[in-house]
Each structure stands twice: as structure tokens, then as C-alpha cells.
Design a protein around this motif. Structure first.
Motif, PDB file in Angstrom:
ATOM      1  N   LEU A  80       0.836  -1.192   0.000  1.00 37.56           N
ATOM      2  CA  LEU A  80       0.000   0.000   0.000  1.00 37.56           C
ATOM      3  C   LEU A  80       0.874   1.247   0.000  1.00 37.56           C
ATOM      4  O   LEU A  80       1.847   1.332   0.770  1.00 37.56           O
ATOM      5  CB  LEU A  80      -0.907   0.018   1.241  1.00 37.56           C
ATOM      6  N   TYR A  81       0.525   2.206  -0.853  1.00 40.50           N
ATOM      7  CA  TYR A  81       1.219   3.485  -0.951  1.00 40.50           C
ATOM      8  C   TYR A  81       0.192   4.613  -0.929  1.00 40.50           C
ATOM      9  O   TYR A  81      -0.948   4.433  -1.362  1.00 40.50           O
ATOM     10  CB  TYR A  81       1.989   3.603  -2.273  1.00 40.50           C
ATOM     11  N   HIS A  82       0.613   5.760  -0.445  1.00 34.33           N
ATOM     12  CA  HIS A  82      -0.155   6.991  -0.612  1.00 34.33           C
ATOM     13  C   HIS A  82       0.650   7.879  -1.541  1.00 34.33           C
ATOM     14  O   HIS A  82       1.851   8.069  -1.343  1.00 34.33           O
ATOM     15  CB  HIS A  82      -0.377   7.705   0.724  1.00 34.33           C
ATOM     16  N   LEU A  83      -0.010   8.416  -2.560  1.00 33.58           N
ATOM     17  CA  LEU A  83       0.624   9.318  -3.512  1.00 33.58           C
ATOM     18  C   LEU A  83       0.072  10.711  -3.290  1.00 33.58           C
ATOM     19  O   LEU A  83      -1.135  10.877  -3.134  1.00 33.58           O
ATOM     20  CB  LEU A  83       0.308   8.911  -4.947  1.00 33.58           C
ATOM     21  N   LYS A  84       0.968  11.669  -3.245  1.00 33.71           N
ATOM     22  CA  LYS A  84       0.556  13.051  -3.075  1.00 33.71           C
ATOM     23  C   LYS A  84       1.366  13.904  -4.037  1.00 33.71           C
ATOM     24  O   LYS A  84       2.586  13.778  -4.120  1.00 33.71           O
ATOM     25  CB  LYS A  84       0.788  13.496  -1.636  1.00 33.71           C
ATOM     26  N   GLU A  85       0.666  14.771  -4.763  1.00 34.55           N
ATOM     27  CA  GLU A  85       1.349  15.670  -5.686  1.00 34.55           C
ATOM     28  C   GLU A  85       1.779  16.900  -4.901  1.00 34.55           C
ATOM     29  O   GLU A  85       0.974  17.545  -4.235  1.00 34.55           O
ATOM     30  CB  GLU A  85       0.411  16.056  -6.830  1.00 34.55           C
ATOM     31  N   GLU A  86       3.084  17.203  -4.958  1.00 36.01           N
ATOM     32  CA  GLU A  86       3.649  18.306  -4.190  1.00 36.01           C
ATOM     33  C   GLU A  86       4.222  19.351  -5.129  1.00 36.01           C
ATOM     34  O   GLU A  86       4.819  19.028  -6.147  1.00 36.01           O
ATOM     35  CB  GLU A  86       4.748  17.794  -3.262  1.00 36.01           C
ATOM     36  N   SER A  87       4.045  20.617  -4.751  1.00 30.64           N
ATOM     37  CA  SER A  87       4.626  21.719  -5.528  1.00 30.64           C
ATOM     38  C   SER A  87       6.123  21.769  -5.288  1.00 30.64           C
ATOM     39  O   SER A  87       6.593  21.541  -4.179  1.00 30.64           O
ATOM     40  CB  SER A  87       4.005  23.047  -5.113  1.00 30.64           C
ATOM     41  N   ARG A  88       6.880  22.073  -6.342  1.00 32.53           N
ATOM     42  CA  ARG A  88       8.330  22.201  -6.253  1.00 32.53           C
ATOM     43  C   ARG A  88       8.693  23.676  -6.137  1.00 32.53           C
ATOM     44  O   ARG A  88       8.053  24.524  -6.760  1.00 32.53           O
ATOM     45  CB  ARG A  88       8.987  21.626  -7.518  1.00 32.53           C
ATOM     46  N   PRO A  89       9.723  24.017  -5.344  1.00 32.25           N
ATOM     47  CA  PRO A  89      10.129  25.422  -5.215  1.00 32.25           C
ATOM     48  C   PRO A  89      10.517  26.053  -6.554  1.00 32.25           C
ATOM     49  O   PRO A  89      10.272  27.233  -6.777  1.00 32.25           O
ATOM     50  CB  PRO A  89      11.338  25.376  -4.281  1.00 32.25           C
ATOM     51  N   GLU A  90      11.089  25.250  -7.447  1.00 35.30           N
ATOM     52  CA  GLU A  90      11.519  25.774  -8.742  1.00 35.30           C
ATOM     53  C   GLU A  90      10.377  25.792  -9.759  1.00 35.30           C
ATOM     54  O   GLU A  90      10.567  26.163 -10.907  1.00 35.30           O
ATOM     55  CB  GLU A  90      12.706  24.957  -9.290  1.00 35.30           C
ATOM     56  N   GLY A  91       9.180  25.382  -9.324  1.00 33.23           N
ATOM     57  CA  GLY A  91       8.015  25.346 -10.203  1.00 33.23           C
ATOM     58  C   GLY A  91       7.664  23.921 -10.563  1.00 33.23           C
ATOM     59  O   GLY A  91       8.479  23.007 -10.459  1.00 33.23           O
ATOM     60  N   GLY A  92       6.451  23.733 -10.956  1.00 38.91           N
ATOM     61  CA  GLY A  92       5.993  22.398 -11.318  1.00 38.91           C
ATOM     62  C   GLY A  92       5.634  21.587 -10.091  1.00 38.91           C
ATOM     63  O   GLY A  92       5.588  22.101  -8.964  1.00 38.91           O
TER      64      GLY A  92
END
Length: 117
Positions: free
Chosen positions: A90-102
Motif C-alpha cells: 500500500l502506498y499513498h501518492l501526493k502531488e507536491e509543488s516544487r520550489p523551482e516550479g511544477g
């Protein structure tokens, strides 16, 4: 070769006819189907799912939750591994903002689960 009992269960919302059609496709046809589905999502102004299996990975279940995606997958090693396949995990995936963008998708490993969970 996997047995029919090991075949993944389609997620809720997938019509039975579509699930049956997909289960009869070859790996190459499935890869092309994924590409086409991602293009359709972009056409409908939706973002593609961060759940893309890597080499030797099989996604068994993917469920969108509030703030993350819950993923159950299993992996296989090189030929000769008597313990393959490994998992399911089991995994949890989370989309995180990058300091350099994206953004970047972060996979958090939670542990082994049974397929009945």
C-alpha cells in the motif's frame, strides 16, 4: 504466468463491458490505451493520474482520496526470484509543488496489505 484468480479487479465506475474488453488486450495494446486515455484527459482539461506503473510493477487498485491517491501494487524481480511477485503493498501518492516550479508525485510506502483489504 499469472492465474485468472490473480487478475486485478476494475475500480468502481468502470463499465463491465470496458473492463472485459481491457482484460482481453495485450500488454502493448494496454500501453497504447493508457496513452490514449491520458490524451483524452488532457483534451477534457483534466490532469493525468500520477499512478503510472513502473517497469515490473502491477497496479492492483487505485483510489482517489481527499488530498492523496491510495495505491496498491505488486512488483516482480528478475528471473530466478522464488519469492515473486512481491506485495501487494500500500502506498499513498501526493502531488507536491516544487520550489523551482511544477510538481512532483511523492510515493509514501505504508506496508504490505492483503488483496481482501
Amino acid at each position: 504466468m499469472p492465474s485468472p484468480a490473480d487478475e486485478p479487479i476494475p475500480p468502481e465506475g468502470i463499465p463491465a463491458a470496458l473492463a472485459a474488453e481491457l482484460s482481453d488486450r495485450t500488454p502493448e495494446e494496454l500501453r497504447n490505451t493508457i496513452i490514449y486515455a491520458q490524451e483524452l484527459l488532457q483534451f477534457h482539461d483534466e490532469t493525468a493520474s500520477p499512478v503510472i506503473p513502473g517497469p515490473n510493477e502491477e497496479i492492483l487498485r487505485s483510489t482517489e482520496r481527499d488530498g492523496y491517491t491510495e495505491v496498491v501494487k505488486r512488483t516482480t524481480c528478475a528471473d530466478g526470484c522464488d519469492d515473486c511477485p512481491h506485495g501487494p503493498y500500500l502506498y499513498h501518492l501526493k502531488e507536491e509543488s516544487r520550489p523551482e516550479g511544477g510538481t512532483k508525485v511523492r510515493w509514501t510506502f505504508l506496508g504490505e496489505v492483503s488483496l481482501a483489504e
